[in-house]
Design a protein around this motif. Structure first.
Motif, mmCIF file in Angstrom:
data_model
loop_
_atom_site.group_PDB
_atom_site.id
_atom_site.type_symbol
_atom_site.label_atom_id
_atom_site.label_comp_id
_atom_site.label_asym_id
_atom_site.label_seq_id
_atom_site.Cartn_x
_atom_site.Cartn_y
_atom_site.Cartn_z
ATOM 1 N N ILE A 12 -3.741 5.196 -6.502
ATOM 2 C CA ILE A 12 -3.664 3.911 -7.207
ATOM 3 C C ILE A 12 -5.059 3.525 -7.673
ATOM 4 O O ILE A 12 -5.955 3.321 -6.854
ATOM 5 C CB ILE A 12 -3.075 2.819 -6.293
ATOM 6 N N ASP B 213 -4.015 6.151 -0.847
ATOM 7 C CA ASP B 213 -3.320 5.213 -1.719
ATOM 8 C C ASP B 213 -4.241 4.267 -2.488
ATOM 9 O O ASP B 213 -4.178 4.211 -3.704
ATOM 10 C CB ASP B 213 -2.250 4.435 -0.940
ATOM 11 N N ILE B 214 -5.098 3.513 -1.820
ATOM 12 C CA ILE B 214 -5.866 2.461 -2.500
ATOM 13 C C ILE B 214 -7.375 2.681 -2.359
ATOM 14 O O ILE B 214 -7.820 3.405 -1.460
ATOM 15 C CB ILE B 214 -5.471 1.064 -1.971
ATOM 16 N N PHE C 211 -2.242 6.499 3.848
ATOM 17 C CA PHE C 211 -1.854 5.279 3.150
ATOM 18 C C PHE C 211 -1.790 4.124 4.143
ATOM 19 O O PHE C 211 -1.682 4.333 5.350
ATOM 20 C CB PHE C 211 -0.517 5.468 2.427
ATOM 21 N N ASP D 168 4.155 1.307 4.073
ATOM 22 C CA ASP D 168 5.217 1.219 3.075
ATOM 23 C C ASP D 168 5.413 -0.224 2.604
ATOM 24 O O ASP D 168 5.932 -0.454 1.521
ATOM 25 C CB ASP D 168 6.523 1.783 3.626
ATOM 26 N N SER E 96 -2.274 -3.170 -9.122
ATOM 27 C CA SER E 96 -1.541 -3.722 -7.988
ATOM 28 C C SER E 96 -0.863 -2.590 -7.222
ATOM 29 O O SER E 96 -0.117 -1.808 -7.814
ATOM 30 C CB SER E 96 -0.489 -4.716 -8.471
ATOM 31 N N PRO E 97 -1.085 -2.510 -5.919
ATOM 32 C CA PRO E 97 -0.434 -1.454 -5.143
ATOM 33 C C PRO E 97 1.050 -1.723 -4.901
ATOM 34 O O PRO E 97 1.782 -0.826 -4.513
ATOM 35 C CB PRO E 97 -1.202 -1.463 -3.821
ATOM 36 N N HIS E 98 1.496 -2.952 -5.146
ATOM 37 C CA HIS E 98 2.875 -3.324 -4.837
ATOM 38 C C HIS E 98 3.884 -2.730 -5.815
ATOM 39 O O HIS E 98 4.983 -2.378 -5.435
ATOM 40 C CB HIS E 98 3.012 -4.842 -4.796
ATOM 41 N N TRP F 93 6.997 1.607 -3.336
ATOM 42 C CA TRP F 93 7.377 2.659 -4.287
ATOM 43 C C TRP F 93 6.808 4.016 -3.880
ATOM 44 O O TRP F 93 7.315 5.063 -4.251
ATOM 45 C CB TRP F 93 6.898 2.300 -5.693
ATOM 46 N N LEU F 94 5.734 4.011 -3.090
ATOM 47 C CA LEU F 94 5.073 5.261 -2.719
ATOM 48 C C LEU F 94 5.895 6.061 -1.707
ATOM 49 O O LEU F 94 5.753 7.276 -1.632
ATOM 50 C CB LEU F 94 3.672 4.963 -2.168
ATOM 51 N N THR G 283 2.847 -0.528 -0.300
ATOM 52 C CA THR G 283 3.209 0.310 -1.449
ATOM 53 C C THR G 283 4.634 0.838 -1.277
ATOM 54 O O THR G 283 4.833 2.024 -1.001
ATOM 55 C CB THR G 283 2.228 1.487 -1.582
ATOM 56 N N TYR H 101 3.510 0.023 -8.932
ATOM 57 C CA TYR H 101 2.586 0.853 -9.698
ATOM 58 C C TYR H 101 3.342 2.030 -10.281
ATOM 59 O O TYR H 101 4.258 2.559 -9.651
ATOM 60 C CB TYR H 101 1.465 1.349 -8.772
#
Length: 122
Positions: free
Chosen positions: A52, A30-31, A79, A82, A57-59, A87-88, A85, A61
């Motif tokens: 990402i 993820d990041i 990751f 949740d 911003s991971p919040h 939305w992921l 992130t 995206y």
């Protein structure tokens, strides 16, 4: 005779990296900090795909098509959580449903710190 055998003997040795690489799973993370850690673990075997991009911003995206493709192609998705992130979660369900998911905050032994506030995290 020795010179004629050399190409045939070296062929299996030359094919070993290709065979080893075929067994390496496709990994998406993820990041950027997770990408860095997973890259170190994977070493010369390969490199994980970053979903990402640095500085984003991971919040909240919006993935690019290439990032969505990385999720769809992943054998393993690593990751943070949740909560980081949100939305992921939906993207993982639809794009990476067959991938093994590793939520780092749920890995046994992960140290969870209480939420801190203030400029100096007092």
């Amino acid at each position: 005779m020795r010179n004629r055998l050399l190409p045939f003997l070296s062929l299996p040795v030359l094919m070993l990296p290709a065979v080893a690489m075929a067994e390496v799973p496709s990994v998406a993370v993820d990041i950027p900090p997770v990408h860095s850690l997973v890259s170190r673990v994977m070493g010369e075997l390969g490199s994980p795909d970053l979903v990402i991009q640095p500085g984003a911003s991971p919040h909240g995206y919006s993935m690019r098509p290439s990032e969505a493709r990385s999720l769809a192609d992943a054998d393993v998705m690593i990751f943070v959580s949740d909560e980081l992130t949100p939305w992921l979660a939906k993207a993982r369900e639809t794009l990476a449903a067959d991938a093994d998911a590793v939520e780092l905050m749920e890995v046994p032994g992960t140290l969870h710190l209480r939420y801190r506030e203030g400029a100096t995290f007092e």
